[in-house]
Design a protein around this motif. Structure first.
Motif, PDB file in Angstrom:
ATOM      1  N   THR A 224    -100.196 -50.848 -56.388  1.00  0.00           N
ATOM      2  CA  THR A 224    -100.460 -49.414 -56.324  1.00  0.00           C
ATOM      3  C   THR A 224    -100.452 -48.875 -54.896  1.00  0.00           C
ATOM      4  O   THR A 224    -101.092 -49.432 -54.014  1.00  0.00           O
ATOM      5  CB  THR A 224    -101.829 -49.114 -56.966  1.00  0.00           C
ATOM      6  OG1 THR A 224    -101.844 -49.653 -58.274  1.00  0.00           O
ATOM      7  CG2 THR A 224    -102.106 -47.637 -57.013  1.00  0.00           C
TER       8      THR A 224
ATOM      9  N   ARG B 275     -98.627 -40.037 -66.579  1.00  0.00           N
ATOM     10  CA  ARG B 275     -98.528 -40.409 -65.174  1.00  0.00           C
ATOM     11  C   ARG B 275     -99.557 -39.617 -64.388  1.00  0.00           C
ATOM     12  O   ARG B 275     -99.833 -38.467 -64.701  1.00  0.00           O
ATOM     13  CB  ARG B 275     -97.119 -40.114 -64.651  1.00  0.00           C
ATOM     14  CG  ARG B 275     -96.841 -40.779 -63.314  1.00  0.00           C
ATOM     15  CD  ARG B 275     -95.401 -40.685 -62.943  1.00  0.00           C
ATOM     16  NE  ARG B 275     -95.202 -39.554 -62.052  1.00  0.00           N
ATOM     17  CZ  ARG B 275     -94.054 -39.275 -61.471  1.00  0.00           C
ATOM     18  NH1 ARG B 275     -92.991 -40.004 -61.711  1.00  0.00           N
ATOM     19  NH2 ARG B 275     -93.948 -38.247 -60.677  1.00  0.00           N
TER      20      ARG B 275
ATOM     21  N   SER C  90     -95.789 -47.627 -59.509  1.00  0.00           N
ATOM     22  CA  SER C  90     -96.529 -46.816 -58.561  1.00  0.00           C
ATOM     23  C   SER C  90     -95.533 -46.381 -57.495  1.00  0.00           C
ATOM     24  O   SER C  90     -94.507 -47.030 -57.298  1.00  0.00           O
ATOM     25  CB  SER C  90     -97.641 -47.660 -57.935  1.00  0.00           C
ATOM     26  OG  SER C  90     -98.238 -46.971 -56.865  1.00  0.00           O
TER      27      SER C  90
ATOM     28  N   LEU D  34     -98.875 -42.921 -60.260  1.00  0.00           N
ATOM     29  CA  LEU D  34     -99.172 -44.148 -60.981  1.00  0.00           C
ATOM     30  C   LEU D  34     -98.803 -43.927 -62.445  1.00  0.00           C
ATOM     31  O   LEU D  34     -99.309 -43.012 -63.088  1.00  0.00           O
ATOM     32  CB  LEU D  34    -100.664 -44.481 -60.859  1.00  0.00           C
ATOM     33  CG  LEU D  34    -101.138 -45.781 -61.485  1.00  0.00           C
ATOM     34  CD1 LEU D  34    -100.478 -46.973 -60.798  1.00  0.00           C
ATOM     35  CD2 LEU D  34    -102.647 -45.884 -61.387  1.00  0.00           C
TER      36      LEU D  34
ATOM     37  N   ARG E 156     -96.663 -51.436 -60.888  1.00  0.00           N
ATOM     38  CA  ARG E 156     -98.018 -50.893 -61.014  1.00  0.00           C
ATOM     39  C   ARG E 156     -99.059 -51.791 -60.350  1.00  0.00           C
ATOM     40  O   ARG E 156    -100.055 -51.314 -59.815  1.00  0.00           O
ATOM     41  CB  ARG E 156     -98.363 -50.664 -62.479  1.00  0.00           C
ATOM     42  CG  ARG E 156     -99.725 -50.012 -62.669  1.00  0.00           C
ATOM     43  CD  ARG E 156    -100.053 -49.803 -64.133  1.00  0.00           C
ATOM     44  NE  ARG E 156    -101.429 -49.375 -64.298  1.00  0.00           N
ATOM     45  CZ  ARG E 156    -101.813 -48.121 -64.456  1.00  0.00           C
ATOM     46  NH1 ARG E 156    -100.915 -47.155 -64.471  1.00  0.00           N
ATOM     47  NH2 ARG E 156    -103.091 -47.826 -64.620  1.00  0.00           N
TER      48      ARG E 156
END
Length: 189
Positions: A147, A100, A124, A119, A144
């Motif tokens: 983001t 991460r 996210s 992320l 994700r």
């Protein structure tokens, strides 16, 4: 002698320039040769870490601390946030999250809190690290593909605004994020 060692130089500079009580003091931070540095006419290496990449340093005027992003060389999705304590030169990891990446850290203007984005392979989000309680709280999470980036505190330190990429991956919107409250989209691009 004593001041020839980089850490001792950093400590001497931090005591002289960071704690002089003058709010007009300007802190100039930058990254060069993978070492975090502070400048005031002279360049002094704050860290000695050839095995990791360090970037995005931010000073907290309120707590007089520095936070920066650190991760393995050439790894984009595996970085943590490190708190640097100027009085001792000690590095304190704020996050330790393999697989991460934490980034886009921003200090609160009113309290010893730090907002940042993360992320991971699946998601996210935005979180806040509070130095007073030594803990991290999740503020927002998204897939994700959406983001989050660039969180910034309101002047009173109670509300965040962050950028969130659109689901389609093209364009982005600004979102108001408040702990324990519904998130509000400010823009609709």
């Amino acid at each position: 002698a004593f001041l020839d060692q980089p850490l001792m130089q950093a400590r001497a500079l931090s005591d002289r320039y960071m704690f002089d009580g003058d709010p007009a003091t300007v802190f100039d931070t930058f990254v060069r040769n993978r070492d975090m540095r502070i400048s005031d006419g002279a360049v002094v290496s704050l860290t000695q870490t050839p095995d990791r990449e360090e970037s995005w340093p931010y000073w907290s005027e309120l707590s007089r601390r520095l936070v920066f992003r650190a991760g393995p060389l050439n790894e984009r999705d595996d970085s943590d946030l490190i708190l640097w304590l100027p009085r001792t030169g000690e590095e304190v990891p704020i996050t330790r999250t393999p697989q991460r990446s934490e980034r886009w850290q921003q200090w609160s203007p009113t309290r010893e809190r730090l907002a940042f984005t993360f992320l991971s392979p699946r998601s996210s989000g935005v979180a806040i690290f509070d130095l007073q309680v030594d803990g991290t709280r999740l503020v927002a999470r998204a897939p994700r593909s959406q983001t989050y980036s660039h969180p910034t505190f309101s002047p009173d330190g109670e509300t965040l605004v962050a950028v969130r990429r659109r689901e389609e991956g093209r364009g982005s919107n600004l979102w108001v994020l408040q702990e324990g409250a519904s998130h509000v989209r400010l823009t609709d691009d």
